[in-house]
Design a protein around this motif. Sequence first.
Motif, PDB file in Angstrom:
ATOM      1  N   PRO A  68       0.828  -1.206   0.000  1.00  0.00           N
ATOM      2  CA  PRO A  68       0.000   0.000   0.000  1.00  0.00           C
ATOM      3  C   PRO A  68       0.867   1.263   0.000  1.00  0.00           C
ATOM      4  CG  PRO A  68      -0.708  -1.543   1.704  1.00  0.00           C
ATOM      5  CD  PRO A  68       0.584  -2.055   1.172  1.00  0.00           C
ATOM      6  N   THR A  69       0.353   2.315  -0.596  1.00  0.00           N
ATOM      7  CA  THR A  69       1.052   3.604  -0.625  1.00  0.00           C
ATOM      8  C   THR A  69       0.160   4.689  -0.029  1.00  0.00           C
ATOM      9  OG1 THR A  69       0.272   4.011  -2.893  1.00  0.00           O
ATOM     10  CG2 THR A  69       2.453   2.993  -2.622  1.00  0.00           C
ATOM     11  N   PHE A  70       0.758   5.614   0.663  1.00  0.00           N
ATOM     12  CA  PHE A  70       0.042   6.682   1.368  1.00  0.00           C
ATOM     13  C   PHE A  70      -0.004   7.936   0.505  1.00  0.00           C
ATOM     14  CE2 PHE A  70       0.521  10.020   4.897  1.00  0.00           C
ATOM     15  CZ  PHE A  70      -0.835  10.276   4.913  1.00  0.00           C
ATOM     16  N   LYS A  71      -1.206   8.462   0.314  1.00  0.00           N
ATOM     17  CA  LYS A  71      -1.411   9.696  -0.424  1.00  0.00           C
ATOM     18  C   LYS A  71      -1.990  10.741   0.533  1.00  0.00           C
ATOM     19  CE  LYS A  71      -0.384   7.614  -4.334  1.00  0.00           C
ATOM     20  NZ  LYS A  71       0.890   7.887  -5.042  1.00  0.00           N
ATOM     21  N   PRO A  72      -1.149  11.574   1.165  1.00  0.00           N
ATOM     22  CA  PRO A  72      -1.682  12.531   2.143  1.00  0.00           C
ATOM     23  C   PRO A  72      -2.536  13.637   1.520  1.00  0.00           C
ATOM     24  CG  PRO A  72       0.679  12.864   1.811  1.00  0.00           C
ATOM     25  CD  PRO A  72       0.316  11.616   1.087  1.00  0.00           C
ATOM     26  N   VAL A  73      -2.178  14.065   0.286  1.00  0.00           N
ATOM     27  CA  VAL A  73      -2.912  15.158  -0.357  1.00  0.00           C
ATOM     28  C   VAL A  73      -3.166  14.812  -1.823  1.00  0.00           C
ATOM     29  CG1 VAL A  73      -1.947  16.917   1.178  1.00  0.00           C
ATOM     30  CG2 VAL A  73      -0.767  16.358  -0.957  1.00  0.00           C
ATOM     31  N   ASP A  74      -4.154  15.498  -2.415  1.00  0.00           N
ATOM     32  CA  ASP A  74      -4.378  15.330  -3.841  1.00  0.00           C
ATOM     33  C   ASP A  74      -3.457  16.278  -4.617  1.00  0.00           C
ATOM     34  OD1 ASP A  74      -5.486  17.869  -3.766  1.00  0.00           O
ATOM     35  OD2 ASP A  74      -7.559  17.186  -4.021  1.00  0.00           O
ATOM     36  N   TYR A  76      -3.975  18.986  -5.953  1.00  0.00           N
ATOM     37  CA  TYR A  76      -4.186  20.401  -5.676  1.00  0.00           C
ATOM     38  C   TYR A  76      -3.703  20.789  -4.282  1.00  0.00           C
ATOM     39  CZ  TYR A  76      -7.206  20.436  -9.792  1.00  0.00           C
ATOM     40  OH  TYR A  76      -7.695  20.334 -11.075  1.00  0.00           O
ATOM     41  N   GLY A  77      -3.293  19.796  -3.502  1.00  0.00           N
ATOM     42  CA  GLY A  77      -2.826  20.088  -2.152  1.00  0.00           C
ATOM     43  C   GLY A  77      -3.873  19.910  -1.077  1.00  0.00           C
ATOM     44  N   HIS A  78      -5.083  19.455  -1.450  1.00  0.00           N
ATOM     45  CA  HIS A  78      -6.117  19.205  -0.450  1.00  0.00           C
ATOM     46  C   HIS A  78      -5.801  17.930   0.326  1.00  0.00           C
ATOM     47  CE1 HIS A  78      -8.579  21.397  -3.649  1.00  0.00           C
ATOM     48  NE2 HIS A  78      -8.423  22.252  -2.651  1.00  0.00           N
ATOM     49  N   ARG A  79      -5.984  17.977   1.622  1.00  0.00           N
ATOM     50  CA  ARG A  79      -5.717  16.805   2.458  1.00  0.00           C
ATOM     51  C   ARG A  79      -6.745  15.711   2.159  1.00  0.00           C
ATOM     52  NH1 ARG A  79      -1.589  15.859   6.710  1.00  0.00           N
ATOM     53  NH2 ARG A  79      -1.983  13.648   7.061  1.00  0.00           N
ATOM     54  N   ILE A  80      -6.282  14.500   1.807  1.00  0.00           N
ATOM     55  CA  ILE A  80      -7.206  13.391   1.521  1.00  0.00           C
ATOM     56  C   ILE A  80      -6.949  12.169   2.403  1.00  0.00           C
ATOM     57  CG2 ILE A  80      -7.677  14.088  -0.861  1.00  0.00           C
ATOM     58  CD1 ILE A  80      -5.632  11.978  -1.782  1.00  0.00           C
ATOM     59  N   ASP A  81      -5.743  12.045   2.978  1.00  0.00           N
ATOM     60  CA  ASP A  81      -5.415  10.929   3.868  1.00  0.00           C
ATOM     61  C   ASP A  81      -5.887   9.591   3.294  1.00  0.00           C
ATOM     62  OD1 ASP A  81      -4.180  12.006   6.454  1.00  0.00           O
ATOM     63  OD2 ASP A  81      -5.882  13.354   6.149  1.00  0.00           O
ATOM     64  N   GLU A  82      -5.439   9.301   2.109  1.00  0.00           N
ATOM     65  CA  GLU A  82      -5.886   8.094   1.419  1.00  0.00           C
ATOM     66  C   GLU A  82      -4.730   7.105   1.280  1.00  0.00           C
ATOM     67  OE1 GLU A  82      -8.409   6.916  -2.625  1.00  0.00           O
ATOM     68  OE2 GLU A  82      -7.990   9.015  -2.142  1.00  0.00           O
ATOM     69  N   VAL A  83      -5.060   5.825   1.431  1.00  0.00           N
ATOM     70  CA  VAL A  83      -4.083   4.759   1.224  1.00  0.00           C
ATOM     71  C   VAL A  83      -4.539   3.946   0.013  1.00  0.00           C
ATOM     72  CG1 VAL A  83      -2.938   2.736   2.208  1.00  0.00           C
ATOM     73  CG2 VAL A  83      -3.545   4.665   3.686  1.00  0.00           C
ATOM     74  N   GLU A  84      -3.640   3.801  -0.960  1.00  0.00           N
ATOM     75  CA  GLU A  84      -3.981   3.079  -2.178  1.00  0.00           C
ATOM     76  C   GLU A  84      -3.453   1.655  -2.104  1.00  0.00           C
ATOM     77  OE1 GLU A  84      -2.509   5.249  -5.513  1.00  0.00           O
ATOM     78  OE2 GLU A  84      -4.044   6.816  -5.363  1.00  0.00           O
ATOM     79  N   ARG A 253      -5.847  12.321  10.833  1.00  0.00           N
ATOM     80  CA  ARG A 253      -4.702  12.637   9.993  1.00  0.00           C
ATOM     81  C   ARG A 253      -3.671  11.509  10.081  1.00  0.00           C
ATOM     82  NH1 ARG A 253      -7.934  14.998   7.989  1.00  0.00           N
ATOM     83  NH2 ARG A 253      -8.490  17.192   8.244  1.00  0.00           N
ATOM     84  N   ILE A 254      -3.491  10.814   8.967  1.00  0.00           N
ATOM     85  CA  ILE A 254      -2.493   9.758   8.914  1.00  0.00           C
ATOM     86  C   ILE A 254      -1.107  10.405   8.859  1.00  0.00           C
ATOM     87  CG2 ILE A 254      -1.637   7.789   7.597  1.00  0.00           C
ATOM     88  CD1 ILE A 254      -4.473   7.389   6.519  1.00  0.00           C
ATOM     89  N   GLN A 255      -0.250  10.017   9.798  1.00  0.00           N
ATOM     90  CA  GLN A 255       1.101  10.571   9.845  1.00  0.00           C
ATOM     91  C   GLN A 255       2.069   9.777   8.966  1.00  0.00           C
ATOM     92  OE1 GLN A 255       1.477  13.577  11.584  1.00  0.00           O
ATOM     93  NE2 GLN A 255      -0.726  13.204  11.519  1.00  0.00           N
ATOM     94  N   ARG A 256       1.936   8.479   9.003  1.00  0.00           N
ATOM     95  CA  ARG A 256       2.769   7.633   8.156  1.00  0.00           C
ATOM     96  C   ARG A 256       2.228   6.206   8.221  1.00  0.00           C
ATOM     97  NH1 ARG A 256       8.197   5.255  10.979  1.00  0.00           N
ATOM     98  NH2 ARG A 256       7.422   5.023  13.098  1.00  0.00           N
TER      99      ARG A 256
END
Length: 546
Positions: A68-74, A76-84, A253-256
């Motif tokens: 899995p990879t962590f995507k903190p922002v999209d 545009y810089g908006h916080r999304i806290d998404e894990v792919e 907020r996912i930190q890591r």
Amino acid sequence: MSERFLTHQVENQPPSLLPYDAFSTDLPLREALAREGGGWAQAQVQAYGVLAGGEMMALGVQANENRPTFKPVDHYGHRIDEVEFHPAYHRLMELGTQHGVSGFAWRHADSEGAHVARAALMYLHYQADQGTSCPLTMTYACVPALQQAPELARDWLPRIVSTDYDGSHRLAWLKAGNTIGMGMTEKQGGSDVRSNTTRATPIGDGLYELVGHKWFFSAPMCDAFLVLAQAEAGLTCFLLPRFAPDGSLNAVRIQRLKNKLGDWSNASSEVEFQGAVAWRVGDEGRGVATILQMVALTRQDCLIGSAALMRQALVQAWHHVRHRRAFGRTLSEQPLMRNVIADLALESEAATALTFRVARAIDAGAFDEGEAALARVITALGKYWVCKRATPFVNEAQECLGGIGYVEDSPLPRLLRQAPLNSIWEGSGNIQCLDVLRALQREPACRAAYFRELLAARGGHVLLDAEILRLETLLGGDPTQLEGQSRLLAERMTLALQAALLIRHGDAAIADSFCQSRLGHQHGLAFGTLPAAAPTAHLLERAWPA
């Protein structure tokens, strides 16, 4: 290419094991399913066994090779806290959900043995992939805790026990099926969750605002999480959705992502709650009691997972030695290798027998107080001992393959990396042993239930009879001396219980071999040290029936 450049032909290597039927080839599993009351679901379990030994094995490889990879922002810089996650992960989750790893027991709650059948599904799934088993486990295990909040249960449980999987990043209530995670551990506390510092403040409409952190936050892309936080009356359980009730992304907020030894297909994370909103589950100040209803089931799944790892490691080792030749014979014909594999098979049989006895106790505990008391003791015993045995077991199986068992092309390195996790997750070994001691000392029904299980096999073997007397004497001694010895106590209690189960199951050769080697000390500290009289051929035949 000219023949003079042909250096060798590949020979004396086993054929591919895959695909194979992981249920039909597992005699101890088939017997346990029928014996413990889940035989009515054999068709469903059989179907999953075909998948687990085929398509799902390949998916497990892909999901672990593509972490899995962590995507903190999209962008545009908006916080999304998404894990792919890789598509293989989602396919494994889809298969597990469809076939009932998460919801089968609750959809068939009125059928005796539903949790036993579901345990068999988890046992098969775990052999193919371990990481996806984590969110499937938590989704299964959350149900008793959520039932402490009837309004939340009415809304969420139909989606939680659904056969639909939806891994999309959107509102939970727009999906046909939901997954549930959990977060208890904080940096300063570890297993001592009462030292948690995350604060919960009521903000109206039954909601609380959470401010704090979680050091281990499992499967962060689940739709909601059961978490613990300090409310006015003390530590309290909450249901924390990934999206807030107003539709906005909740302030989690996912930190890591954790860089783990194993469990690579799944994501574990560190998070901060920056005013995240959540619903209370159960009474304020009763958070530990509430979430322990979930933990009792996740601990069961640690036991199931370790028994499954043993089985899969045994399958890989036995397949290899049946086809590999050395010194003029197949490895499976050589006495010392036969002793090793037979010893592993015996350990696996005992682990499987205990696993499914625990599942039956949990299943029957809803209406039988004696079974509920037994479950409180033997879940912790099994979680301690079987999980502790898994790592040396897998390593021994790895050695049967030689050098290729140490190479990532083989399944054994992944199984070995995974093996220590179940000893650590959901309370390490010391916690389990102290829980056993606490149950025995504080709840007379637990002690009575445990010895009732042993005494049902009294007379079946002289070594077990002697061990029962020793355990009665040990537990009747000075309780102040037992805490420091509780690991040894838990080990002996588990071995006696496994012996009793094998005796009652009626295979005298298996039971006698276990008693002689594990209770009679006719066994070394390593696998492959069964006595000369052990029923090696019988154990090997049961490990992979012809």
